[in-house]
Write an enzyme that holds these catalytic residues in place. Structure first.
Site, short mmCIF file in Angstrom:
data_model
loop_
_atom_site.label_atom_id
_atom_site.label_comp_id
_atom_site.label_asym_id
_atom_site.label_seq_id
_atom_site.Cartn_x
_atom_site.Cartn_y
_atom_site.Cartn_z
N CYS A 2 0.84 -1.24 -0.04
CA CYS A 2 -0.08 0.04 0.03
C CYS A 2 0.91 1.11 0.02
O CYS A 2 2.09 1.08 0.17
CB CYS A 2 -0.80 -0.08 1.43
SG CYS A 2 -1.61 -1.52 1.61
N ARG A 27 0.94 1.71 -5.58
CA ARG A 27 1.37 0.55 -4.99
C ARG A 27 0.05 -0.02 -4.78
O ARG A 27 0.21 -1.16 -4.01
CB ARG A 27 1.92 1.39 -3.66
CG ARG A 27 3.43 1.96 -4.11
CD ARG A 27 3.95 2.70 -2.89
NE ARG A 27 4.13 1.60 -1.49
CZ ARG A 27 5.40 1.26 -1.59
NH1 ARG A 27 6.31 1.68 -2.50
NH2 ARG A 27 5.78 0.19 -0.62
N TRP A 73 -3.84 -1.75 -1.21
CA TRP A 73 -3.93 -3.11 -2.03
C TRP A 73 -4.25 -4.20 -1.00
O TRP A 73 -3.40 -4.35 -0.13
CB TRP A 73 -2.58 -3.29 -2.59
CG TRP A 73 -2.78 -4.52 -3.71
CD1 TRP A 73 -2.97 -4.63 -4.92
CD2 TRP A 73 -2.34 -5.97 -3.39
NE1 TRP A 73 -2.96 -5.61 -5.37
CE2 TRP A 73 -2.55 -6.68 -4.51
CE3 TRP A 73 -1.70 -6.69 -2.40
CZ2 TRP A 73 -2.33 -7.91 -4.44
CZ3 TRP A 73 -1.52 -7.79 -2.42
CH2 TRP A 73 -1.50 -8.67 -3.57
N ASN A 99 1.38 -0.75 5.82
CA ASN A 99 1.61 -1.45 4.65
C ASN A 99 2.32 -2.62 5.16
O ASN A 99 3.37 -2.50 5.88
CB ASN A 99 2.35 -0.61 3.82
CG ASN A 99 3.17 -1.11 2.54
OD1 ASN A 99 2.39 -2.15 2.28
ND2 ASN A 99 4.31 -0.74 2.13
N GLY A 100 1.93 -3.70 4.78
CA GLY A 100 2.61 -5.10 4.92
C GLY A 100 1.62 -6.40 5.46
O GLY A 100 0.35 -6.08 5.35
N GLU A 480 5.21 -13.80 -21.76
CA GLU A 480 4.95 -12.51 -21.49
C GLU A 480 3.56 -12.17 -22.34
O GLU A 480 2.96 -11.31 -21.41
CB GLU A 480 6.19 -11.95 -22.03
CG GLU A 480 6.16 -10.22 -21.81
CD GLU A 480 5.77 -9.69 -20.37
OE1 GLU A 480 5.85 -10.40 -19.45
OE2 GLU A 480 5.62 -8.53 -20.39
N LYS A 484 0.25 -10.71 -19.91
CA LYS A 484 -0.20 -9.26 -20.63
C LYS A 484 -1.79 -9.64 -20.94
O LYS A 484 -2.44 -8.56 -20.33
CB LYS A 484 0.62 -8.78 -21.77
CG LYS A 484 1.94 -7.99 -21.71
CD LYS A 484 1.91 -6.83 -21.13
CE LYS A 484 2.21 -7.09 -19.55
NZ LYS A 484 3.52 -7.33 -19.21
N GLU A 487 -3.44 -9.83 -17.69
CA GLU A 487 -3.59 -8.84 -16.65
C GLU A 487 -4.42 -7.63 -17.31
O GLU A 487 -5.23 -7.04 -16.65
CB GLU A 487 -2.02 -8.19 -16.85
CG GLU A 487 -1.05 -8.68 -15.94
CD GLU A 487 0.08 -7.82 -16.13
OE1 GLU A 487 0.88 -7.88 -17.03
OE2 GLU A 487 0.51 -7.02 -14.93
N HIS A 503 1.80 -32.78 -24.80
CA HIS A 503 1.80 -33.44 -23.63
C HIS A 503 0.77 -32.96 -22.80
O HIS A 503 1.05 -33.21 -21.46
CB HIS A 503 3.35 -33.23 -22.80
CG HIS A 503 4.49 -33.75 -23.64
ND1 HIS A 503 4.68 -35.32 -23.94
CD2 HIS A 503 5.30 -33.24 -24.57
CE1 HIS A 503 5.64 -35.38 -24.90
NE2 HIS A 503 6.04 -34.03 -25.21
N LYS A 602 1.41 -1.65 -9.03
CA LYS A 602 2.49 -1.56 -9.95
C LYS A 602 3.67 -1.94 -9.08
O LYS A 602 4.60 -2.66 -9.73
CB LYS A 602 2.80 0.05 -10.54
CG LYS A 602 4.06 -0.05 -11.25
CD LYS A 602 3.95 -0.40 -12.55
CE LYS A 602 4.76 0.05 -13.52
NZ LYS A 602 4.85 -1.23 -14.66
C1 AGP Z 1 3.86 -6.98 -15.47
O1 AGP Z 1 3.05 -6.59 -16.25
C2 AGP Z 1 3.40 -7.20 -13.93
N1 AGP Z 1 2.53 -6.16 -13.68
C3 AGP Z 1 4.10 -7.89 -12.88
O2 AGP Z 1 4.56 -9.19 -13.32
C4 AGP Z 1 5.52 -7.38 -12.44
O3 AGP Z 1 6.71 -7.48 -13.78
C5 AGP Z 1 6.20 -8.10 -11.42
O4 AGP Z 1 5.53 -7.64 -10.20
C6 AGP Z 1 7.73 -7.68 -11.22
O5 AGP Z 1 7.66 -6.20 -10.74
P1 AGP Z 1 9.26 -5.62 -10.63
O6 AGP Z 1 9.76 -5.49 -12.19
O7 AGP Z 1 8.83 -4.11 -10.28
O8 AGP Z 1 10.01 -6.40 -9.67
#
Ligand code: AGP
Length: 607
Positions: A2, A27, A73, A99-100, A480, A484, A487, A503, A602
Site C-alpha cells: 500500500c 502501490r 492493496w 503497509n505489510g 509474457e 499481458k 492482466e 503433452h 505496480k
Molecule cells: C507486469 O506486467 C506485472 N505487472 C508484474 O508481473 C511485474 O512485472 C512484477 O510484479 C515484477 O515487478 P518489478 O519488475 O517491479 O519487480
C-alpha cells in the site's frame, strides 16, 4: 502493498497528503483513506475509490496541520469501506495506516477480543491501533514501542494521536518508508516520489526502526530502543511525473516509446570497434568476468521473463551456464549460492519484496548480486549497491512493457561483455554489437506497421481459452504475451513451449480456438512449423508472429503478423511488441481499466 503518506507542519496537511497519495497509487488502488488530526477529533474519510475520487469528496474536510493517508492493496479482508485505512482504536483517539502483513494476527486478535476489544474491520492492520491504545498511559512513544514489539511480519506504519498533535510516529520492517525534512515541516511516505514536491532532504528508515516525527524533523530509534544517528541525504534523481500526452492510455504510450527506451539503455554502452560493451555500474573488468562460472537472473512476472531471455542469451553467446529463477521460490528453498556465480536481481520498480528477499538471501550466503533495475535509488538498487539501470523512464501502466524490452536489452549488453571474454572473437563481437545497436530501428520499423492486431484482438476477445506457444527464445515471449493478456483483458490463457503442447494442453483446443504462435525465422523454425500443423489439425486458428518474408508460415496461419527479421537472441525485443499490442487492444475492446487493471498494483511490496 500500500502507499502511506503522513504530514506534520504549519501548513494545510490535506493537499500534501493527497498529492502524495496520487504519486503512490501505483502501490495499490483498491481503496483510499485519510485521517486529519483536529482539535475536535480525528476526522476520517475513507472509501473504496481511487485517490482523485476521494479528493472530490473532501470539500468539507477541516483544516489540519497533521494527518496520515493511505492507498490500499487488499491482503487481509476484502475491498470494503470498513477495511480501508486509516484504522482507529476503540475510543477514536489513535489512528494508524499500515503497509505489510502482520503474521501473528490470529493470536493478537484473539487476545484483544478476549480483553473486550471490538473490531470494525477484517484487517490485520486494525490490531495495531488497539495494541497502541491498550499500552497507552499518556506517552504515545512508549505505547507505540510496546505495541510494535508484539508484531511479527512486515510493516510500514504511521500513527497519529488526538492527544498529541505535535507528533507522528512511524515504524518500518520490510515495507519502505522515507522521511522528508522540510522547513519546519516533516513528511513521511512509502517512496520519495511522494515527497519531492515539498523537500529533497530525506532520511531513509531501515528495517526495525521507529521514527518520532515532529515539525522539527525526526528522531530515529531501533525497535530495541537504541538511538540512531542517521545523516540526511539529498534526493538527486528526476522524479518528474510522466505525462500521458495525447495517448488514451499510459500502456499504449509506453509501448510506443520502446524504440527510444531501448536506445537509451544502449547509449554509451556498446563499443562496436572492440566488439564489446561496458556497463560502468557493474565495476567488472575482463578478469572479473572470466571468473564467472554461472549466472542466475532473479525476478518476478515480466522481470522473470526478461531474466529468462537474458539467461538463454548468456548460454547461447557466452556459453556460460545461466538460468532464471522466480524470486519468491528462490528465497525460500535454501538455494545453493556458489562463489563463482553472479546473480542479477531484475526489477522495474526495485521495490518487489520477493526479489528483495532473494537479494538478501544471496547476500547472506556470501554471493555477488547486482541489480537490473529501472527506478533509480529504489530499495533493490540500494541494497545491491552495484548493477545496471535500464533507463526506461517512469513506467506508469501497471502492465510492464517498455521495462521488459529495456531489461532484456541490459542483459544482452551484459551478455556481449561476458561473451567477448570467452566465446566470441572480435568479428563475432562486432556483429553482436551492431545487431544490438540496430534494435531500436527494428522496433520502430515494426511499430510503424504493426499488422492486423485489431483482427487478432477480435479473435481472442470472444475466446474461452487462448494458448500462446513458442520455442527457444520465443517461449519467454509467449509467457509474457499470455501474462499481458491476463492482466489487461482478463482472458483465460496460458503459454507453453510449443514442443510441450502435445503433452497435455492440446486437449484444450477445439475448432476455432485462437493459438498465438511466436515463430520468427530462427534455429527452431522447422520444429515450430510442425507444432503449428498439430494445432491446425485440431481446427484451432493460428495467429502467427513470424519474420517478414516468411511466406510459408504466413500462408499456413489463420492470421499472419509479420515482424522484422533479427538474430535469434535479439528476436524477443521485436516479437513481444505485437503481443503487447494484442493485449492492449483486447483490453480496450472489453472496456477494461487498462492502466490500473483489477486486483493488481505496480509495485508488489508484500509476499
Ligand atoms: C507486469 O506486467 C506485472 N505487472 C508484474 O508481473 C511485474 O512485472 C512484477 O510484479 C515484477 O515487478 P518489478 O519488475 O517491479 O519487480
Amino acid at each position: 502493498m500500500c502507499g502511506i503518506v503522513a504530514y506534520i507542519g504549519p501548513n494545510d496537511a490535506l493537499p500534501r497528503l493527497m498529492d502524495g497519495l496520487r504519486r503512490l497509487e501505483y502501490r495499490g488502488y483498491d481503496s483510499t483513506g485519510i485521517c486529519l488530526n483536529t482539535p475536535e477529533g480525528l476526522w476520517v474519510r475513507k472509501d473504496i475509490v481511487r485517490v482523485d475520487t476521494l479528493d472530490q469528496t473532501l470539500t468539507d474536510a477541516p483544516r489540519a496541520n497533521v494527518g496520515i493517508a493511505h492507498t490500499r492493496w487488499a491482503t487481509h479482508g476484502g475491498v470494503t469501506q470498513a477495511n480501508a485505512h486509516p484504522h482507529l482504536d476503540g475510543p477514536n483517539r489513535i489512528a494508524i495506516v499500515h503497509n505489510g502483513i502482520i503474521e501473528n494476527m490470529a493470536a493478537l486478535k484473539a487476545h484483544l477480543i478476549a480483553e473486550g476489544v471490538e473490531f470494525r474491520s477484517e484487517t490485520d492492520s486494525e490490531i495495531i491501533a488497539h495494541l497502541i491504545q491498550q499500552a497507552y498511559q499518556g506517552d504515545p512513544e512508549a505505547a507505540f514501542f510496546v505495541a510494535i514489539r508484539q508484531l511479527r511480519g512486515t510493516f510500514g506504519i504511521a500513527a497519529c494521536f488526538l492527544d498529541h498533535p505535535d507528533v507522528i510516529i512511524a515504524a518500518r520492517n520490510g515495507s519502505p518508508l522515507v522521511i522528508g525534512l522540510g522547513n519546519g515541516e516533516t513528511i513521511l511516505a512509502s517512496d520519495p516520489q511522494a515527497i519531492v514536491s515539498w523537500t529533497r532532504r530525506v532520511v531513509y528508515l531501515n528495517d526495525r526502526e521507529v521514527a518520532i516525527m515532529t515539525v522539527d524533523g525526526a528522531r530515529v530509534r531501533t525497535l530495541a530502543g537504541r538511538a540512531v544517528d542517521r545523516a540526511d541525504e539529498l534526493l538527486e534523481s528526476d522524479y518528474s511525473v510522466a505525462e500521458r500526452g495525447d495517448e488514451p492510455h499510459f500502456m499504449l504510450k509506453e509501448i510506443k516509446e520502446q524504440s527510444e527506451t531501448v536506445q537509451r539503455c544502449l547509449t554509451g554502452r556498446i563499443q562496436v570497434d572492440e566488439g564489446n560493451a561496458k556497463l560502468g555500474g557493474l565495476n567488472m573488468g575482463p578478469r572479473e568476468l572470466v571468473a564467472i562460472r554461472r549466472v542466475v537472473n532473479l525476478g518476478c512476472g515480466t522481470s522473470y521473463h526478461a531474466g529468462m531471455v537474458g539467461a538463454m542469451a548468456i548460454e547461447a553467446l557466452a556459453r556460460v551456464p545461466a538460468r532464471a529463477e522466480i524470486a519468491s521460490e528462490f528465497r525460500y528453498r535454501n538455494p545453493i549460492v556458489l562463489p563463482d556465480a553472479l546473480f542479477f536481481a531484475v526489477s522495474q520498480s526495485g521495490e518487489t519484496i520477493d526479489t528483495l528477499g532473494a537479494v538478501q538471501e544471496v547476500k547472506v550466503k556470501g554471493g555477488e548480486v547486482m541489480g537490473v533495475v529501472n527506478v533509480v535509488g529504489s530499495t533493490i538498487a540500494r541494497t545491491c549497491g552495484q548493477g545496471v539501470y535500464v533507463h526506461s523512464g517512469p513506467e506508469v501502466a501497471v502492465a510492464s512493457t517498455k521495462a521488459f524490452t529495456s531489461q532484456v536489452t541490459a542483459l544482452l549488453v551484459f551478455t556481449l561483455m561476458l561473451a567477448r571474454t570467452s566465446n566470441l572473437s572480435l568479428e563475432q563481437g562486432q556483429r553482436v554489437a551492431r545487431a544490438l545497436l540496430d534494435a531500436p530501428a527494428r522496433i520502430a520499423q515494426y511499430l510503424a506497421n504493426p499488422g492486423p492486431i485489431e483482427q487478432a484482438a477480435q479473435a481472442v476477445v470472444g475466446a474461452r481459452y487462448v494458448l500462446f506457444l513458442g520455442r527457444g527464445f520465443s517461449f519467454p515471449v509467449a509467457l509474457e504475451g499470455a501474462l499481458k493478456l491476463k492482466e489487461i483483458a482478463y482472458i483465460p490463457c496460458e503459454a507453453y513451449p510449443a514442443g510441450e503442447m502435445k503433452h497435455g494442453p492440446i486437449a484444450m483446443l477445439e475448432p476455432g480456438s485462437p493459438v498465438v504462435f511466436v515463430a520468427p525465422r530462427d534455429s527452431q523454425r522447422e520444429k515450430a512449423i510442425s507444432n503449428m500443423k498439430e494445432v491446425q489439425a485440431r481446427g484451432a486458428r493460428v495467429i502467427a508472429i513470424h519474420s517478414e518474408g516468411d511466406d510459408e508460415i504466413a500462408s499456413m496461419a489463420w492470421l499472419s503478423i509479420p515482424v522484422p527479421q533479427t538474430e535469434d537472441w535479439l528476436s524477443p525485443l521485436i516479437t513481444v511488441l505485437p503481443l503487447q499490442l494484442l493485449a492492449y487492444r483486447a483490453g480496450v475492446m472489453l472496456k477494461r481499466d487498462i492502466d490500473k487493471p483489477r486486483n493488481l498494483a505496480k509495485a508488489v511490496t508484500v509476499e
